[in-house]
Design an enzyme around this catalytic site. Structure first.
Site, mmCIF file in Angstrom:
data_model
loop_
_atom_site.group_PDB
_atom_site.id
_atom_site.type_symbol
_atom_site.label_atom_id
_atom_site.label_comp_id
_atom_site.label_asym_id
_atom_site.label_seq_id
_atom_site.Cartn_x
_atom_site.Cartn_y
_atom_site.Cartn_z
ATOM 1 N N GLU A 13 64.370 36.546 67.298
ATOM 2 C CA GLU A 13 64.858 35.759 66.379
ATOM 3 C C GLU A 13 65.169 36.244 65.126
ATOM 4 O O GLU A 13 63.843 36.541 64.868
ATOM 5 C CB GLU A 13 64.784 34.201 65.608
ATOM 6 C CG GLU A 13 64.430 32.839 66.794
ATOM 7 C CD GLU A 13 63.595 31.835 66.676
ATOM 8 O OE1 GLU A 13 64.301 31.320 65.858
ATOM 9 O OE2 GLU A 13 62.348 31.888 66.943
ATOM 10 N N ASP A 39 62.897 23.834 58.563
ATOM 11 C CA ASP A 39 61.550 24.493 58.485
ATOM 12 C C ASP A 39 60.352 24.477 56.819
ATOM 13 O O ASP A 39 60.936 23.918 56.076
ATOM 14 C CB ASP A 39 62.701 26.183 57.656
ATOM 15 C CG ASP A 39 63.071 26.784 58.955
ATOM 16 O OD1 ASP A 39 62.375 27.068 59.662
ATOM 17 O OD2 ASP A 39 63.932 27.108 59.224
#
Lengths: 419, 254
Positions: free
Chosen positions: B41, B52
Site C-alpha cells: 500500500e 489510524d
C-alpha cells in the site's frame, strides 16, 4: 428548524466515516427521527434545562452601551447564565436523554475551550456515567481551569499531542476512541459538525435558544429583532440562535468568525468568507474547510480556543452560500476591545468566544438607527478566560500573585511528599 | 495481481509517501520487494487520519513535513510499478486529498500510474457506486472494508461493489494494536465469506509471525503495516526490510 435531505444541507453534510462507526450513527439517527417530532420529548428536554440549568435564560437590554455606541438597541441572549457557564450544556443535556434511552454507560467528547468538556463532565456525573474528554494539549494550557473542574467532576481528560494540538486533533482522537468503544459508548459531539445526524441533532437541541429569544423579543421589544448575531466556531451557538428565525426573512442573521491575527494562512479561523474555506470531506462530513491544494487541513488560530477550528457546521456552510447567513470576522484585537467595553459599561464578563459576536454586533449596531434592534447571543461567560485576559491586559500585581500561589502549591506538594 | 480465493496467505505491507522522506521511499519499497512482499500500500499522508492509530498518524504528520502528497504518491507509484512489475501497488488515502484532486481524474491518473486497487477508509460504498463503471473500465479495484459490526445486509451491498479483495477489519478500533484470533474472529470471517468469492485481506493488529501463522489458511492476505512502519521509524528501512524477510521465514510464508 431546518431539516436535512438525507443528512445533506445543499451540497454539505453527509456521513463519511470508517465503516465501523456506521451502526452507531444509524442507531442515533433512527432514535432522533422518532423523537424530534414528539412534543412530549421536547417538553422533557425543556423541563430538564429548566430544573438543572435555569432556563429560560434572560434577554438583557444593554441600555448604557447602546446609548454610547449611538446606533441600534443592543440586547444579549444570556447563554452565559446557563449552569456550566455556556450554551454547550443545552446540547449535552439533550444527548444525555438519548444516552439514557440507548442504555450506554460511557460517554466521550472532544473539547476546545473546555466548555463542552465541562458540560459533558457535569452530565456524566449527574447520570452516573463514565466520561473521557479529549482536548488538544495546547488548549489544555489555554483553558486549564476547565480541565481542573472536569477532573474534579470525575472525568478523565486526555491531552492530544498530535498535529496542531487543538480542537481538530481532539475530534480525531475522539473518533478513534469511538471506533474501539462504539458498542457501549456514546460520542457526545459538542457542535453542529461531524457526520449525520450530529449537525442536525445538535442544532435541534440548541434551537431552544432562538425559540426563547423569539418569544422574549415579542414580549420585550414588541416585534422581531432586525438582526441576530452569534460567534461561529463549529457553529452550535449560532445554529441555536438562528434556528427559529430561518423563515423570518426580515431578520438578518450574522455569523462572526475568528479573524485572529490576520487573514494570512494559519493566523485565523475564518471559513465562510470568500477566499478562506473550500469544500472538503474530513472528520466525517463535507463542509468548508481551511485546507491547502493537496486537501490537507490547515492550521488555525484564534485568541479563543473554542473558535479555533478548521471546519464549520455544514448547515452554516450551506446557509452562508444561499445568503441567508451573513459571514463576518472579528480580529483578536477587536475582540478584546469588545470584551472590555461590555465589562465596563454593563457589568457582564463575556467569554472570549462570545466576544467575537459582541465585536461583530457592536460594529453593525453602530451603523444602524436607534429604532432598530440587534440581539447578540452571549454564548458563554468569561471566568474561564481569566489567564488569557490577564495576558491581554497585563497587571503586575496579578503576575506577583501567580508567583506566590505557585510557591504555596509547591510547598504543599513538598509537605505532602515529606509525610 | 490479486490472489485467488484459497491461495496461500501473503503479506501486504506499507509505505507512507514522504516517510521518512520522499527519497527514502523508493529504496524502502525495493527492500520490501526483495524481502518477498508482493503487495504494497502506498499511503497518501493526511493531516487527520481518523482510522489510524498513533504509529501511522504520527508518520503521516512527519510525511507531510517532508512533502508527501497525492502527486508525489502518483509519481512514486509510476516509478516502483515499472521497476517491480510483479508487485501489486495499492493506493491508500483518506478521502479529502483525493476529493480535492478531483475523484474522476484521480482514478484515471492512479490507474495510469500503475495502481491496481485503492483503500479509502472514509469513503462509504454509497459514494463508490456511481463510479463503478469507470473503475471497472480502468481496472482499478475498490478494496472496501467490512468490520465486525457491519450488518449482513450491508456486507452484501459492499460485496457487490468490492473488487480485487475485501478488506476485513479484524476488530473494533484503529490500526496498530494487537488482535486476538479466536473463535469469534473465525466465525466473523466465515460470515463475510458467505457474501463474496473474492479473497480476503485481514487488517488491524497483525504484528508477529504468530499472527501470520494463525491467519494462514484463514485468509489470503494479511496487512502487516503499523509494525513495519515502527521498524522503519526505529531501525531504518534496511533493517525493516531484513526484519520483514525474517518474518516471512518465521511464519513459513517465504
Amino acid at each position: 428548524m431546518i431539516r436535512s435531505d438525507k443528512g445533506y444541507f445543499g451540497e454539505f453534510g453527509g456521513r463519511y466515516v470508517p465503516e465501523i462507526l456506521l451502526p452507531a450513527l444509524t442507531e442515533l439517527e433512527e432514535m432522533f427521527e422518532q423523537l424530534r417530532d414528539d412534543p412530549s420529548f421536547w417538553q422533557e428536554y425543556v423541563g430538564l434545562c429548566q430544573e438543572f440549568s435555569g432556563r429560560p435564560t434572560p434577554l438583557t437590554p444593554l441600555r448604557r452601551l447602546s446609548k454610547e455606541l449611538g446606533g441600534a438597541q443592543i440586547w444579549l441572549k444570556r447563554e452565559d447564565l446557563n449552569h456550566s457557564g455556556a450554551h454547550k450544556v443545552n446540547n449535552v443535556l439533550g444527548q444525555g436523554l438519548l444516552v439514557q434511552r440507548m442504555g450506554k454507560k460511557r460517554v466521550i467528547a472532544e473539547t476546545g475551550a473546555g466548555q463542552h468538556g465541562l458540560a459533558t463532565a457535569i452530565m456524566a456525573a449527574r447520570l452516573g456515567l463514565q466520561a473521557t474528554i479529549y482536548m488538544g494539549a495546547d488548549d489544555i494550557e489555554r483553558q486549564y481551569s476547565n480541565v481542573f473542574w472536569m477532573r474534579q467532576l470525575g472525568s478523565e481528560v486526555v491531552g492530544v499531542e498530535t498535529g496542531n494540538r487543538t480542537l481538530k486533533e481532539a475530534l480525531d482522537e475522539a473518533l478513534r476512541d469511538w471506533a474501539a468503544s462504539v458498542e457501549d459508548t456514546h460520542y457526545v459531539l459538542g457542535t453542529a459538525c461531524g457526520p449525520a445526524p450530529f449537525p442536525e441533532l445538535v442544532s435541534y437541541f440548541q434551537s431552544v435558544i432562538s425559540i426563547e429569544m423569539k418569544e422574549q423579543a415579542l414580549a420585550q421589544i414588541g416585534r422581531l429583532p432586525d438582526e441576530v448575531v452569534a460567534c461561529v466556531g463549529g457553529g452550535s451557538n449560532a445554529m441555536g440562535a438562528f434556528g427559529a428565525f430561518l423563515e423570518d426573512e426580515e431578520v438578518k442573521l450574522v455569523g462572526v468568525e475568528a479573524g485572529g491575527l490576520s487573514l494570512k494562512d494559519g493566523e485565523h479561523s475564518v471559513r465562510m468568507m470568500a477566499n478562506t474555506g473550500e469544500p472538503g470531506i474530513a472528520q466525517g462530513y463535507k463542509t468548508l474547510f481551511l485546507q491547502n491544494d493537496d486537501g490537507q487541513l490547515g492550521d488555525t488560530h484564534s485568541i479563543a480556543a473554542g473558535l479555533d477550528y478548521v471546519g464549520v457546521s455544514p448547515i452554516l456552510a450551506h446557509l452562508s452560500q444561499t445568503g441567508r447567513v451573513v459571514p463576518e470576522a472579528a480580529s483578536d484585537k477587536e475582540v478584546t476591545e469588545a470584551f472590555s467595553l461590555l465589562m465596563k459599561t454593563e457589568g457582564i464578563i463575556p467569554a472570549l468566544e462570545s466576544s467575537h459576536g459582541l465585536a461583530g454586533g457592536f460594529k453593525r449596531a453602530k451603523t444602524m438607527r436607534p429604532d432598530q434592534h440587534v440581539i447578540i447571543n452571549l454564548s458563554g461567560r468569561g471566568d474561564k478566560d481569566i489567564f488569557n485576559i490577564a495576558k491581554a491586559f497585563p497587571q503586575p500585581e496579578w503576575t506577583e500573585f501567580l508567583q506566590r500561589e505557585a510557591d504555596r502549591a509547591r510547598e504543599l506538594d513538598a509537605a505532602k511528599k515529606g509525610e | 495481481m490479486f490472489p485467488k480465493q484459497n491461495d496461500k496467505l501473503q503479506v501486504m505491507s506499507h509505505a507512507i509517501v514522504g516517510f521518512p522522506s520522499l527519497d527514502a521511499n523508493e529504496h524502502a519499497i525495493d527492500g520490501l520487494v526483495a524481502s518477498g512482499v508482493k503487495m504494497i500500500e502506498l499511503q497518501v499522508p493526511f493531516s487527520d487520519p481518523v482510522a489510524d492509530g498513533h504509529t501511522i498518524a504520527n508518520a503521516c504528520h512527519e510525511a507531510l513535513k517532508t512533502g508527501g502528497s497525492v502527486r508525489e504518491t502518483l509519481k512514486l507509484c509510476k516509478t516502483v510499478s515499472s521497476k517491480h512489475p510483479d508487485a501489486t501497488f495499492i493506493l491508500m488515502s483518506y478521502l479529502n486529498p483525493l476529493y480535492r484532486y478531483g475523484l474522476e481524474q484521480l482514478f484515471r491518473d492512479a490507474a495510469a500510474a500503475g495502481f491496481k486497487g485503492m483503500i479509502i477508509p472514509d469513503m462509504p460504498v454509497e459514494e463508490y457506486e456511481q463510479y463503478m463503471p469507470l473503475l471497472d473500465e480502468l481496472g482499478l479495484a475498490p478494496i472496501l472494508l467490512v468490520t465486525p459490526n457491519t450488518s449482513d445486509e450491508r456486507v452484501a451491498r459492499i460485496a457487490k461493489s468490492a473488487r480485487g479483495m475485501v478488506y476485513v477489519v479484524s476488530r473494533m478500533g484503529v490500526t496498530g494494536k494487537q488482535t486476538q484470533w479466536g473463535d469469534d474472529f473465525k466465525a466473523y470471517v466465515k460470515r463475510i465469506r458467505q457474501h463474496t468469492d473474492l479473497p480476503l485481506s485481514i487488517g488491524f493488529g497483525v504484528r508477529s509471525a504468530d499472527d501470520l501463522k494463525d491467519l494462514t489458511g484463514v485468509a489470503e492476505v494479511a496487512a502487516f503495516c503499523s509494525r513495519y512502519i515502527e521498524w522503519q521509524r526505529d531501525l531504518g528501512s534496511d533493517t525493516a526490510a531484513a526484519n520483514m524477510k525474517q518474518l516471512l521465514v518465521d511464519s513459513e510464508l517465504a
